[in-house]
Design an enzyme around this catalytic site. Sequence first.
Site, PDB file in Angstrom:
ATOM      1  N   LYS A  59      46.536  45.004  42.210  1.00 26.72           N
ATOM      2  CA  LYS A  59      45.898  46.322  42.330  1.00 26.72           C
ATOM      3  C   LYS A  59      45.734  46.688  43.798  1.00 26.72           C
ATOM      4  O   LYS A  59      45.437  45.828  44.636  1.00 26.72           O
ATOM      5  CB  LYS A  59      44.549  46.286  41.616  1.00 26.72           C
ATOM      6  CG  LYS A  59      43.834  47.624  41.516  1.00 26.72           C
ATOM      7  CD  LYS A  59      42.562  47.473  40.706  1.00 26.72           C
ATOM      8  CE  LYS A  59      41.764  48.755  40.604  1.00 26.72           C
ATOM      9  NZ  LYS A  59      40.547  48.595  39.782  1.00 26.72           N
ATOM     10  N   SER A 134      39.872  51.569  36.172  1.00 29.25           N
ATOM     11  CA  SER A 134      40.679  52.037  37.286  1.00 29.25           C
ATOM     12  C   SER A 134      41.942  51.207  37.513  1.00 29.25           C
ATOM     13  O   SER A 134      42.768  51.546  38.358  1.00 29.25           O
ATOM     14  CB  SER A 134      39.823  52.007  38.568  1.00 29.25           C
ATOM     15  OG  SER A 134      39.378  50.680  38.838  1.00 29.25           O
ATOM     16  N   SER A 158      36.852  47.984  34.413  1.00 21.64           N
ATOM     17  CA  SER A 158      38.138  48.518  34.861  1.00 21.64           C
ATOM     18  C   SER A 158      39.327  47.604  34.667  1.00 21.64           C
ATOM     19  O   SER A 158      40.450  47.967  35.013  1.00 21.64           O
ATOM     20  CB  SER A 158      38.045  48.933  36.335  1.00 21.64           C
ATOM     21  OG  SER A 158      37.247  50.082  36.477  1.00 21.64           O
TER      22      SER A 158
END
Length: 462
Positions: A59, A134, A158
Amino acid sequence: MSDPSEALASAKAAADRLVKAKRLNACLTPTAPLRKSLLTQAQAAHPSGVLYGMPVAVKDNICTLEFTTTCGSKILEAYRSPYEATAVAKLKAAGALIAGKTNCDEFAMGSSTEHSTYGRTLHPFDKTRVPGGSSGGSAALVAVGAVPAALGSETGGSVRQPASLCGVVGIKPTYGRVSRYGLVAFGSSLDQIGVLGRSVHDAARVLSVISGRDPKDSTCEDRDPLRLPNVPESLQGFVIGIPKEYFPADLDPAVRRACDRAIRLCKELGAAVREVALPHTAYAVPTYYILAPAEASSNLARYDGARYGPRFDGSADVRALYRTTRGEGFGPEVRRRILLGTYVLSSGYYDAYYRKAQQMRALIAQDFRNAFDRGVDLLFTPTTPSPAFKAGEKLDDPVAMYLSDIFTVTANLAGLPAISLPIGRVKGLPLGGQFIGQAFLEDEMLEAAYALERVVPATEEA
């Protein structure tokens, strides 16, 4: 895998798969440098590593040396970190290949990966829907098989929420199990690096590698790396609690049917199942959306055009510099949360909001302790209240967007481990169920997940 030629073949195949997945806008790393980096890493990877040759995407709020770390934000556009996250260093030491950076909501603030400066990520099975957030970019890449596993981050769900919406496995470890060094801070008392994988085994293997003590992170517990449990034949001896607050009358019928089937399968595997109460669950979302923005307003204060971030205004007036830099550098969701966080921490409102939210957080954590003290080993709940929703559907209603985290934020507030795994589909869209475990007992949680994964019809309509 121990042959260098196999590692090179794995790198080339991963690069090809990531190119094919470009349509999802899930990987932010350009194709040419990504392919070059994968091949270079494959030549230097440790052949004896337990993840030798395994491509793992990361990420874009987790620092790497190979690629930029933008946090999906204009304010960090083209930023290259001078150091790498401990989790990334541990992956490389185990022979893994860092397979590019994945798209995410700006500074991990969002539940749909629609709040990225670089455009939204598409759902892997329906381009009109969101992959969750996210960590939506990481979830989407794993879902289409571009990589077997990816790192994400959790502040309020997330990792687990996009795992549920994309039909993959997502693990949030106990707070302090994995070092946060190199994870760009959003809410420091809540943030945790997690793992997404195609299977419980893939995700758990990566988690075991990145876990363990780290002198660079004072919040990381002084514990050995996680040891993976054996795959159990049954769940005999397990007591699984079903929190009634997670099964409200208005729960999506398909989610309820999938969870009921998963609970029945747990019983057939030998587990004892009992209803439990977590009475303060109703206050979890408002508590989270006071505490997380408060911490974000403090953590993001450093992006001012002087210390961090580009300078959008050359004015000698410092206030104007701050205002212009943050106004142009941050997107609307980040600005919204900074404003909210600043408000709840301000004089006259601190006691009314922030202090009360901390008190409620303690009560939510006590609810879990009470359940576990009464003989329950694990809790089972839905991961999300519905399957993936349409893109744009909740952008104009932030509260509706925030409520998509209603079943995940409690584990973050209490610092507990949790795992989401696929338990069915509705109209082709994945549904997830989650186990919430006791602090630092990820092994028990993984045992239950292994057992359920083996028997649950994850692709069958609920």
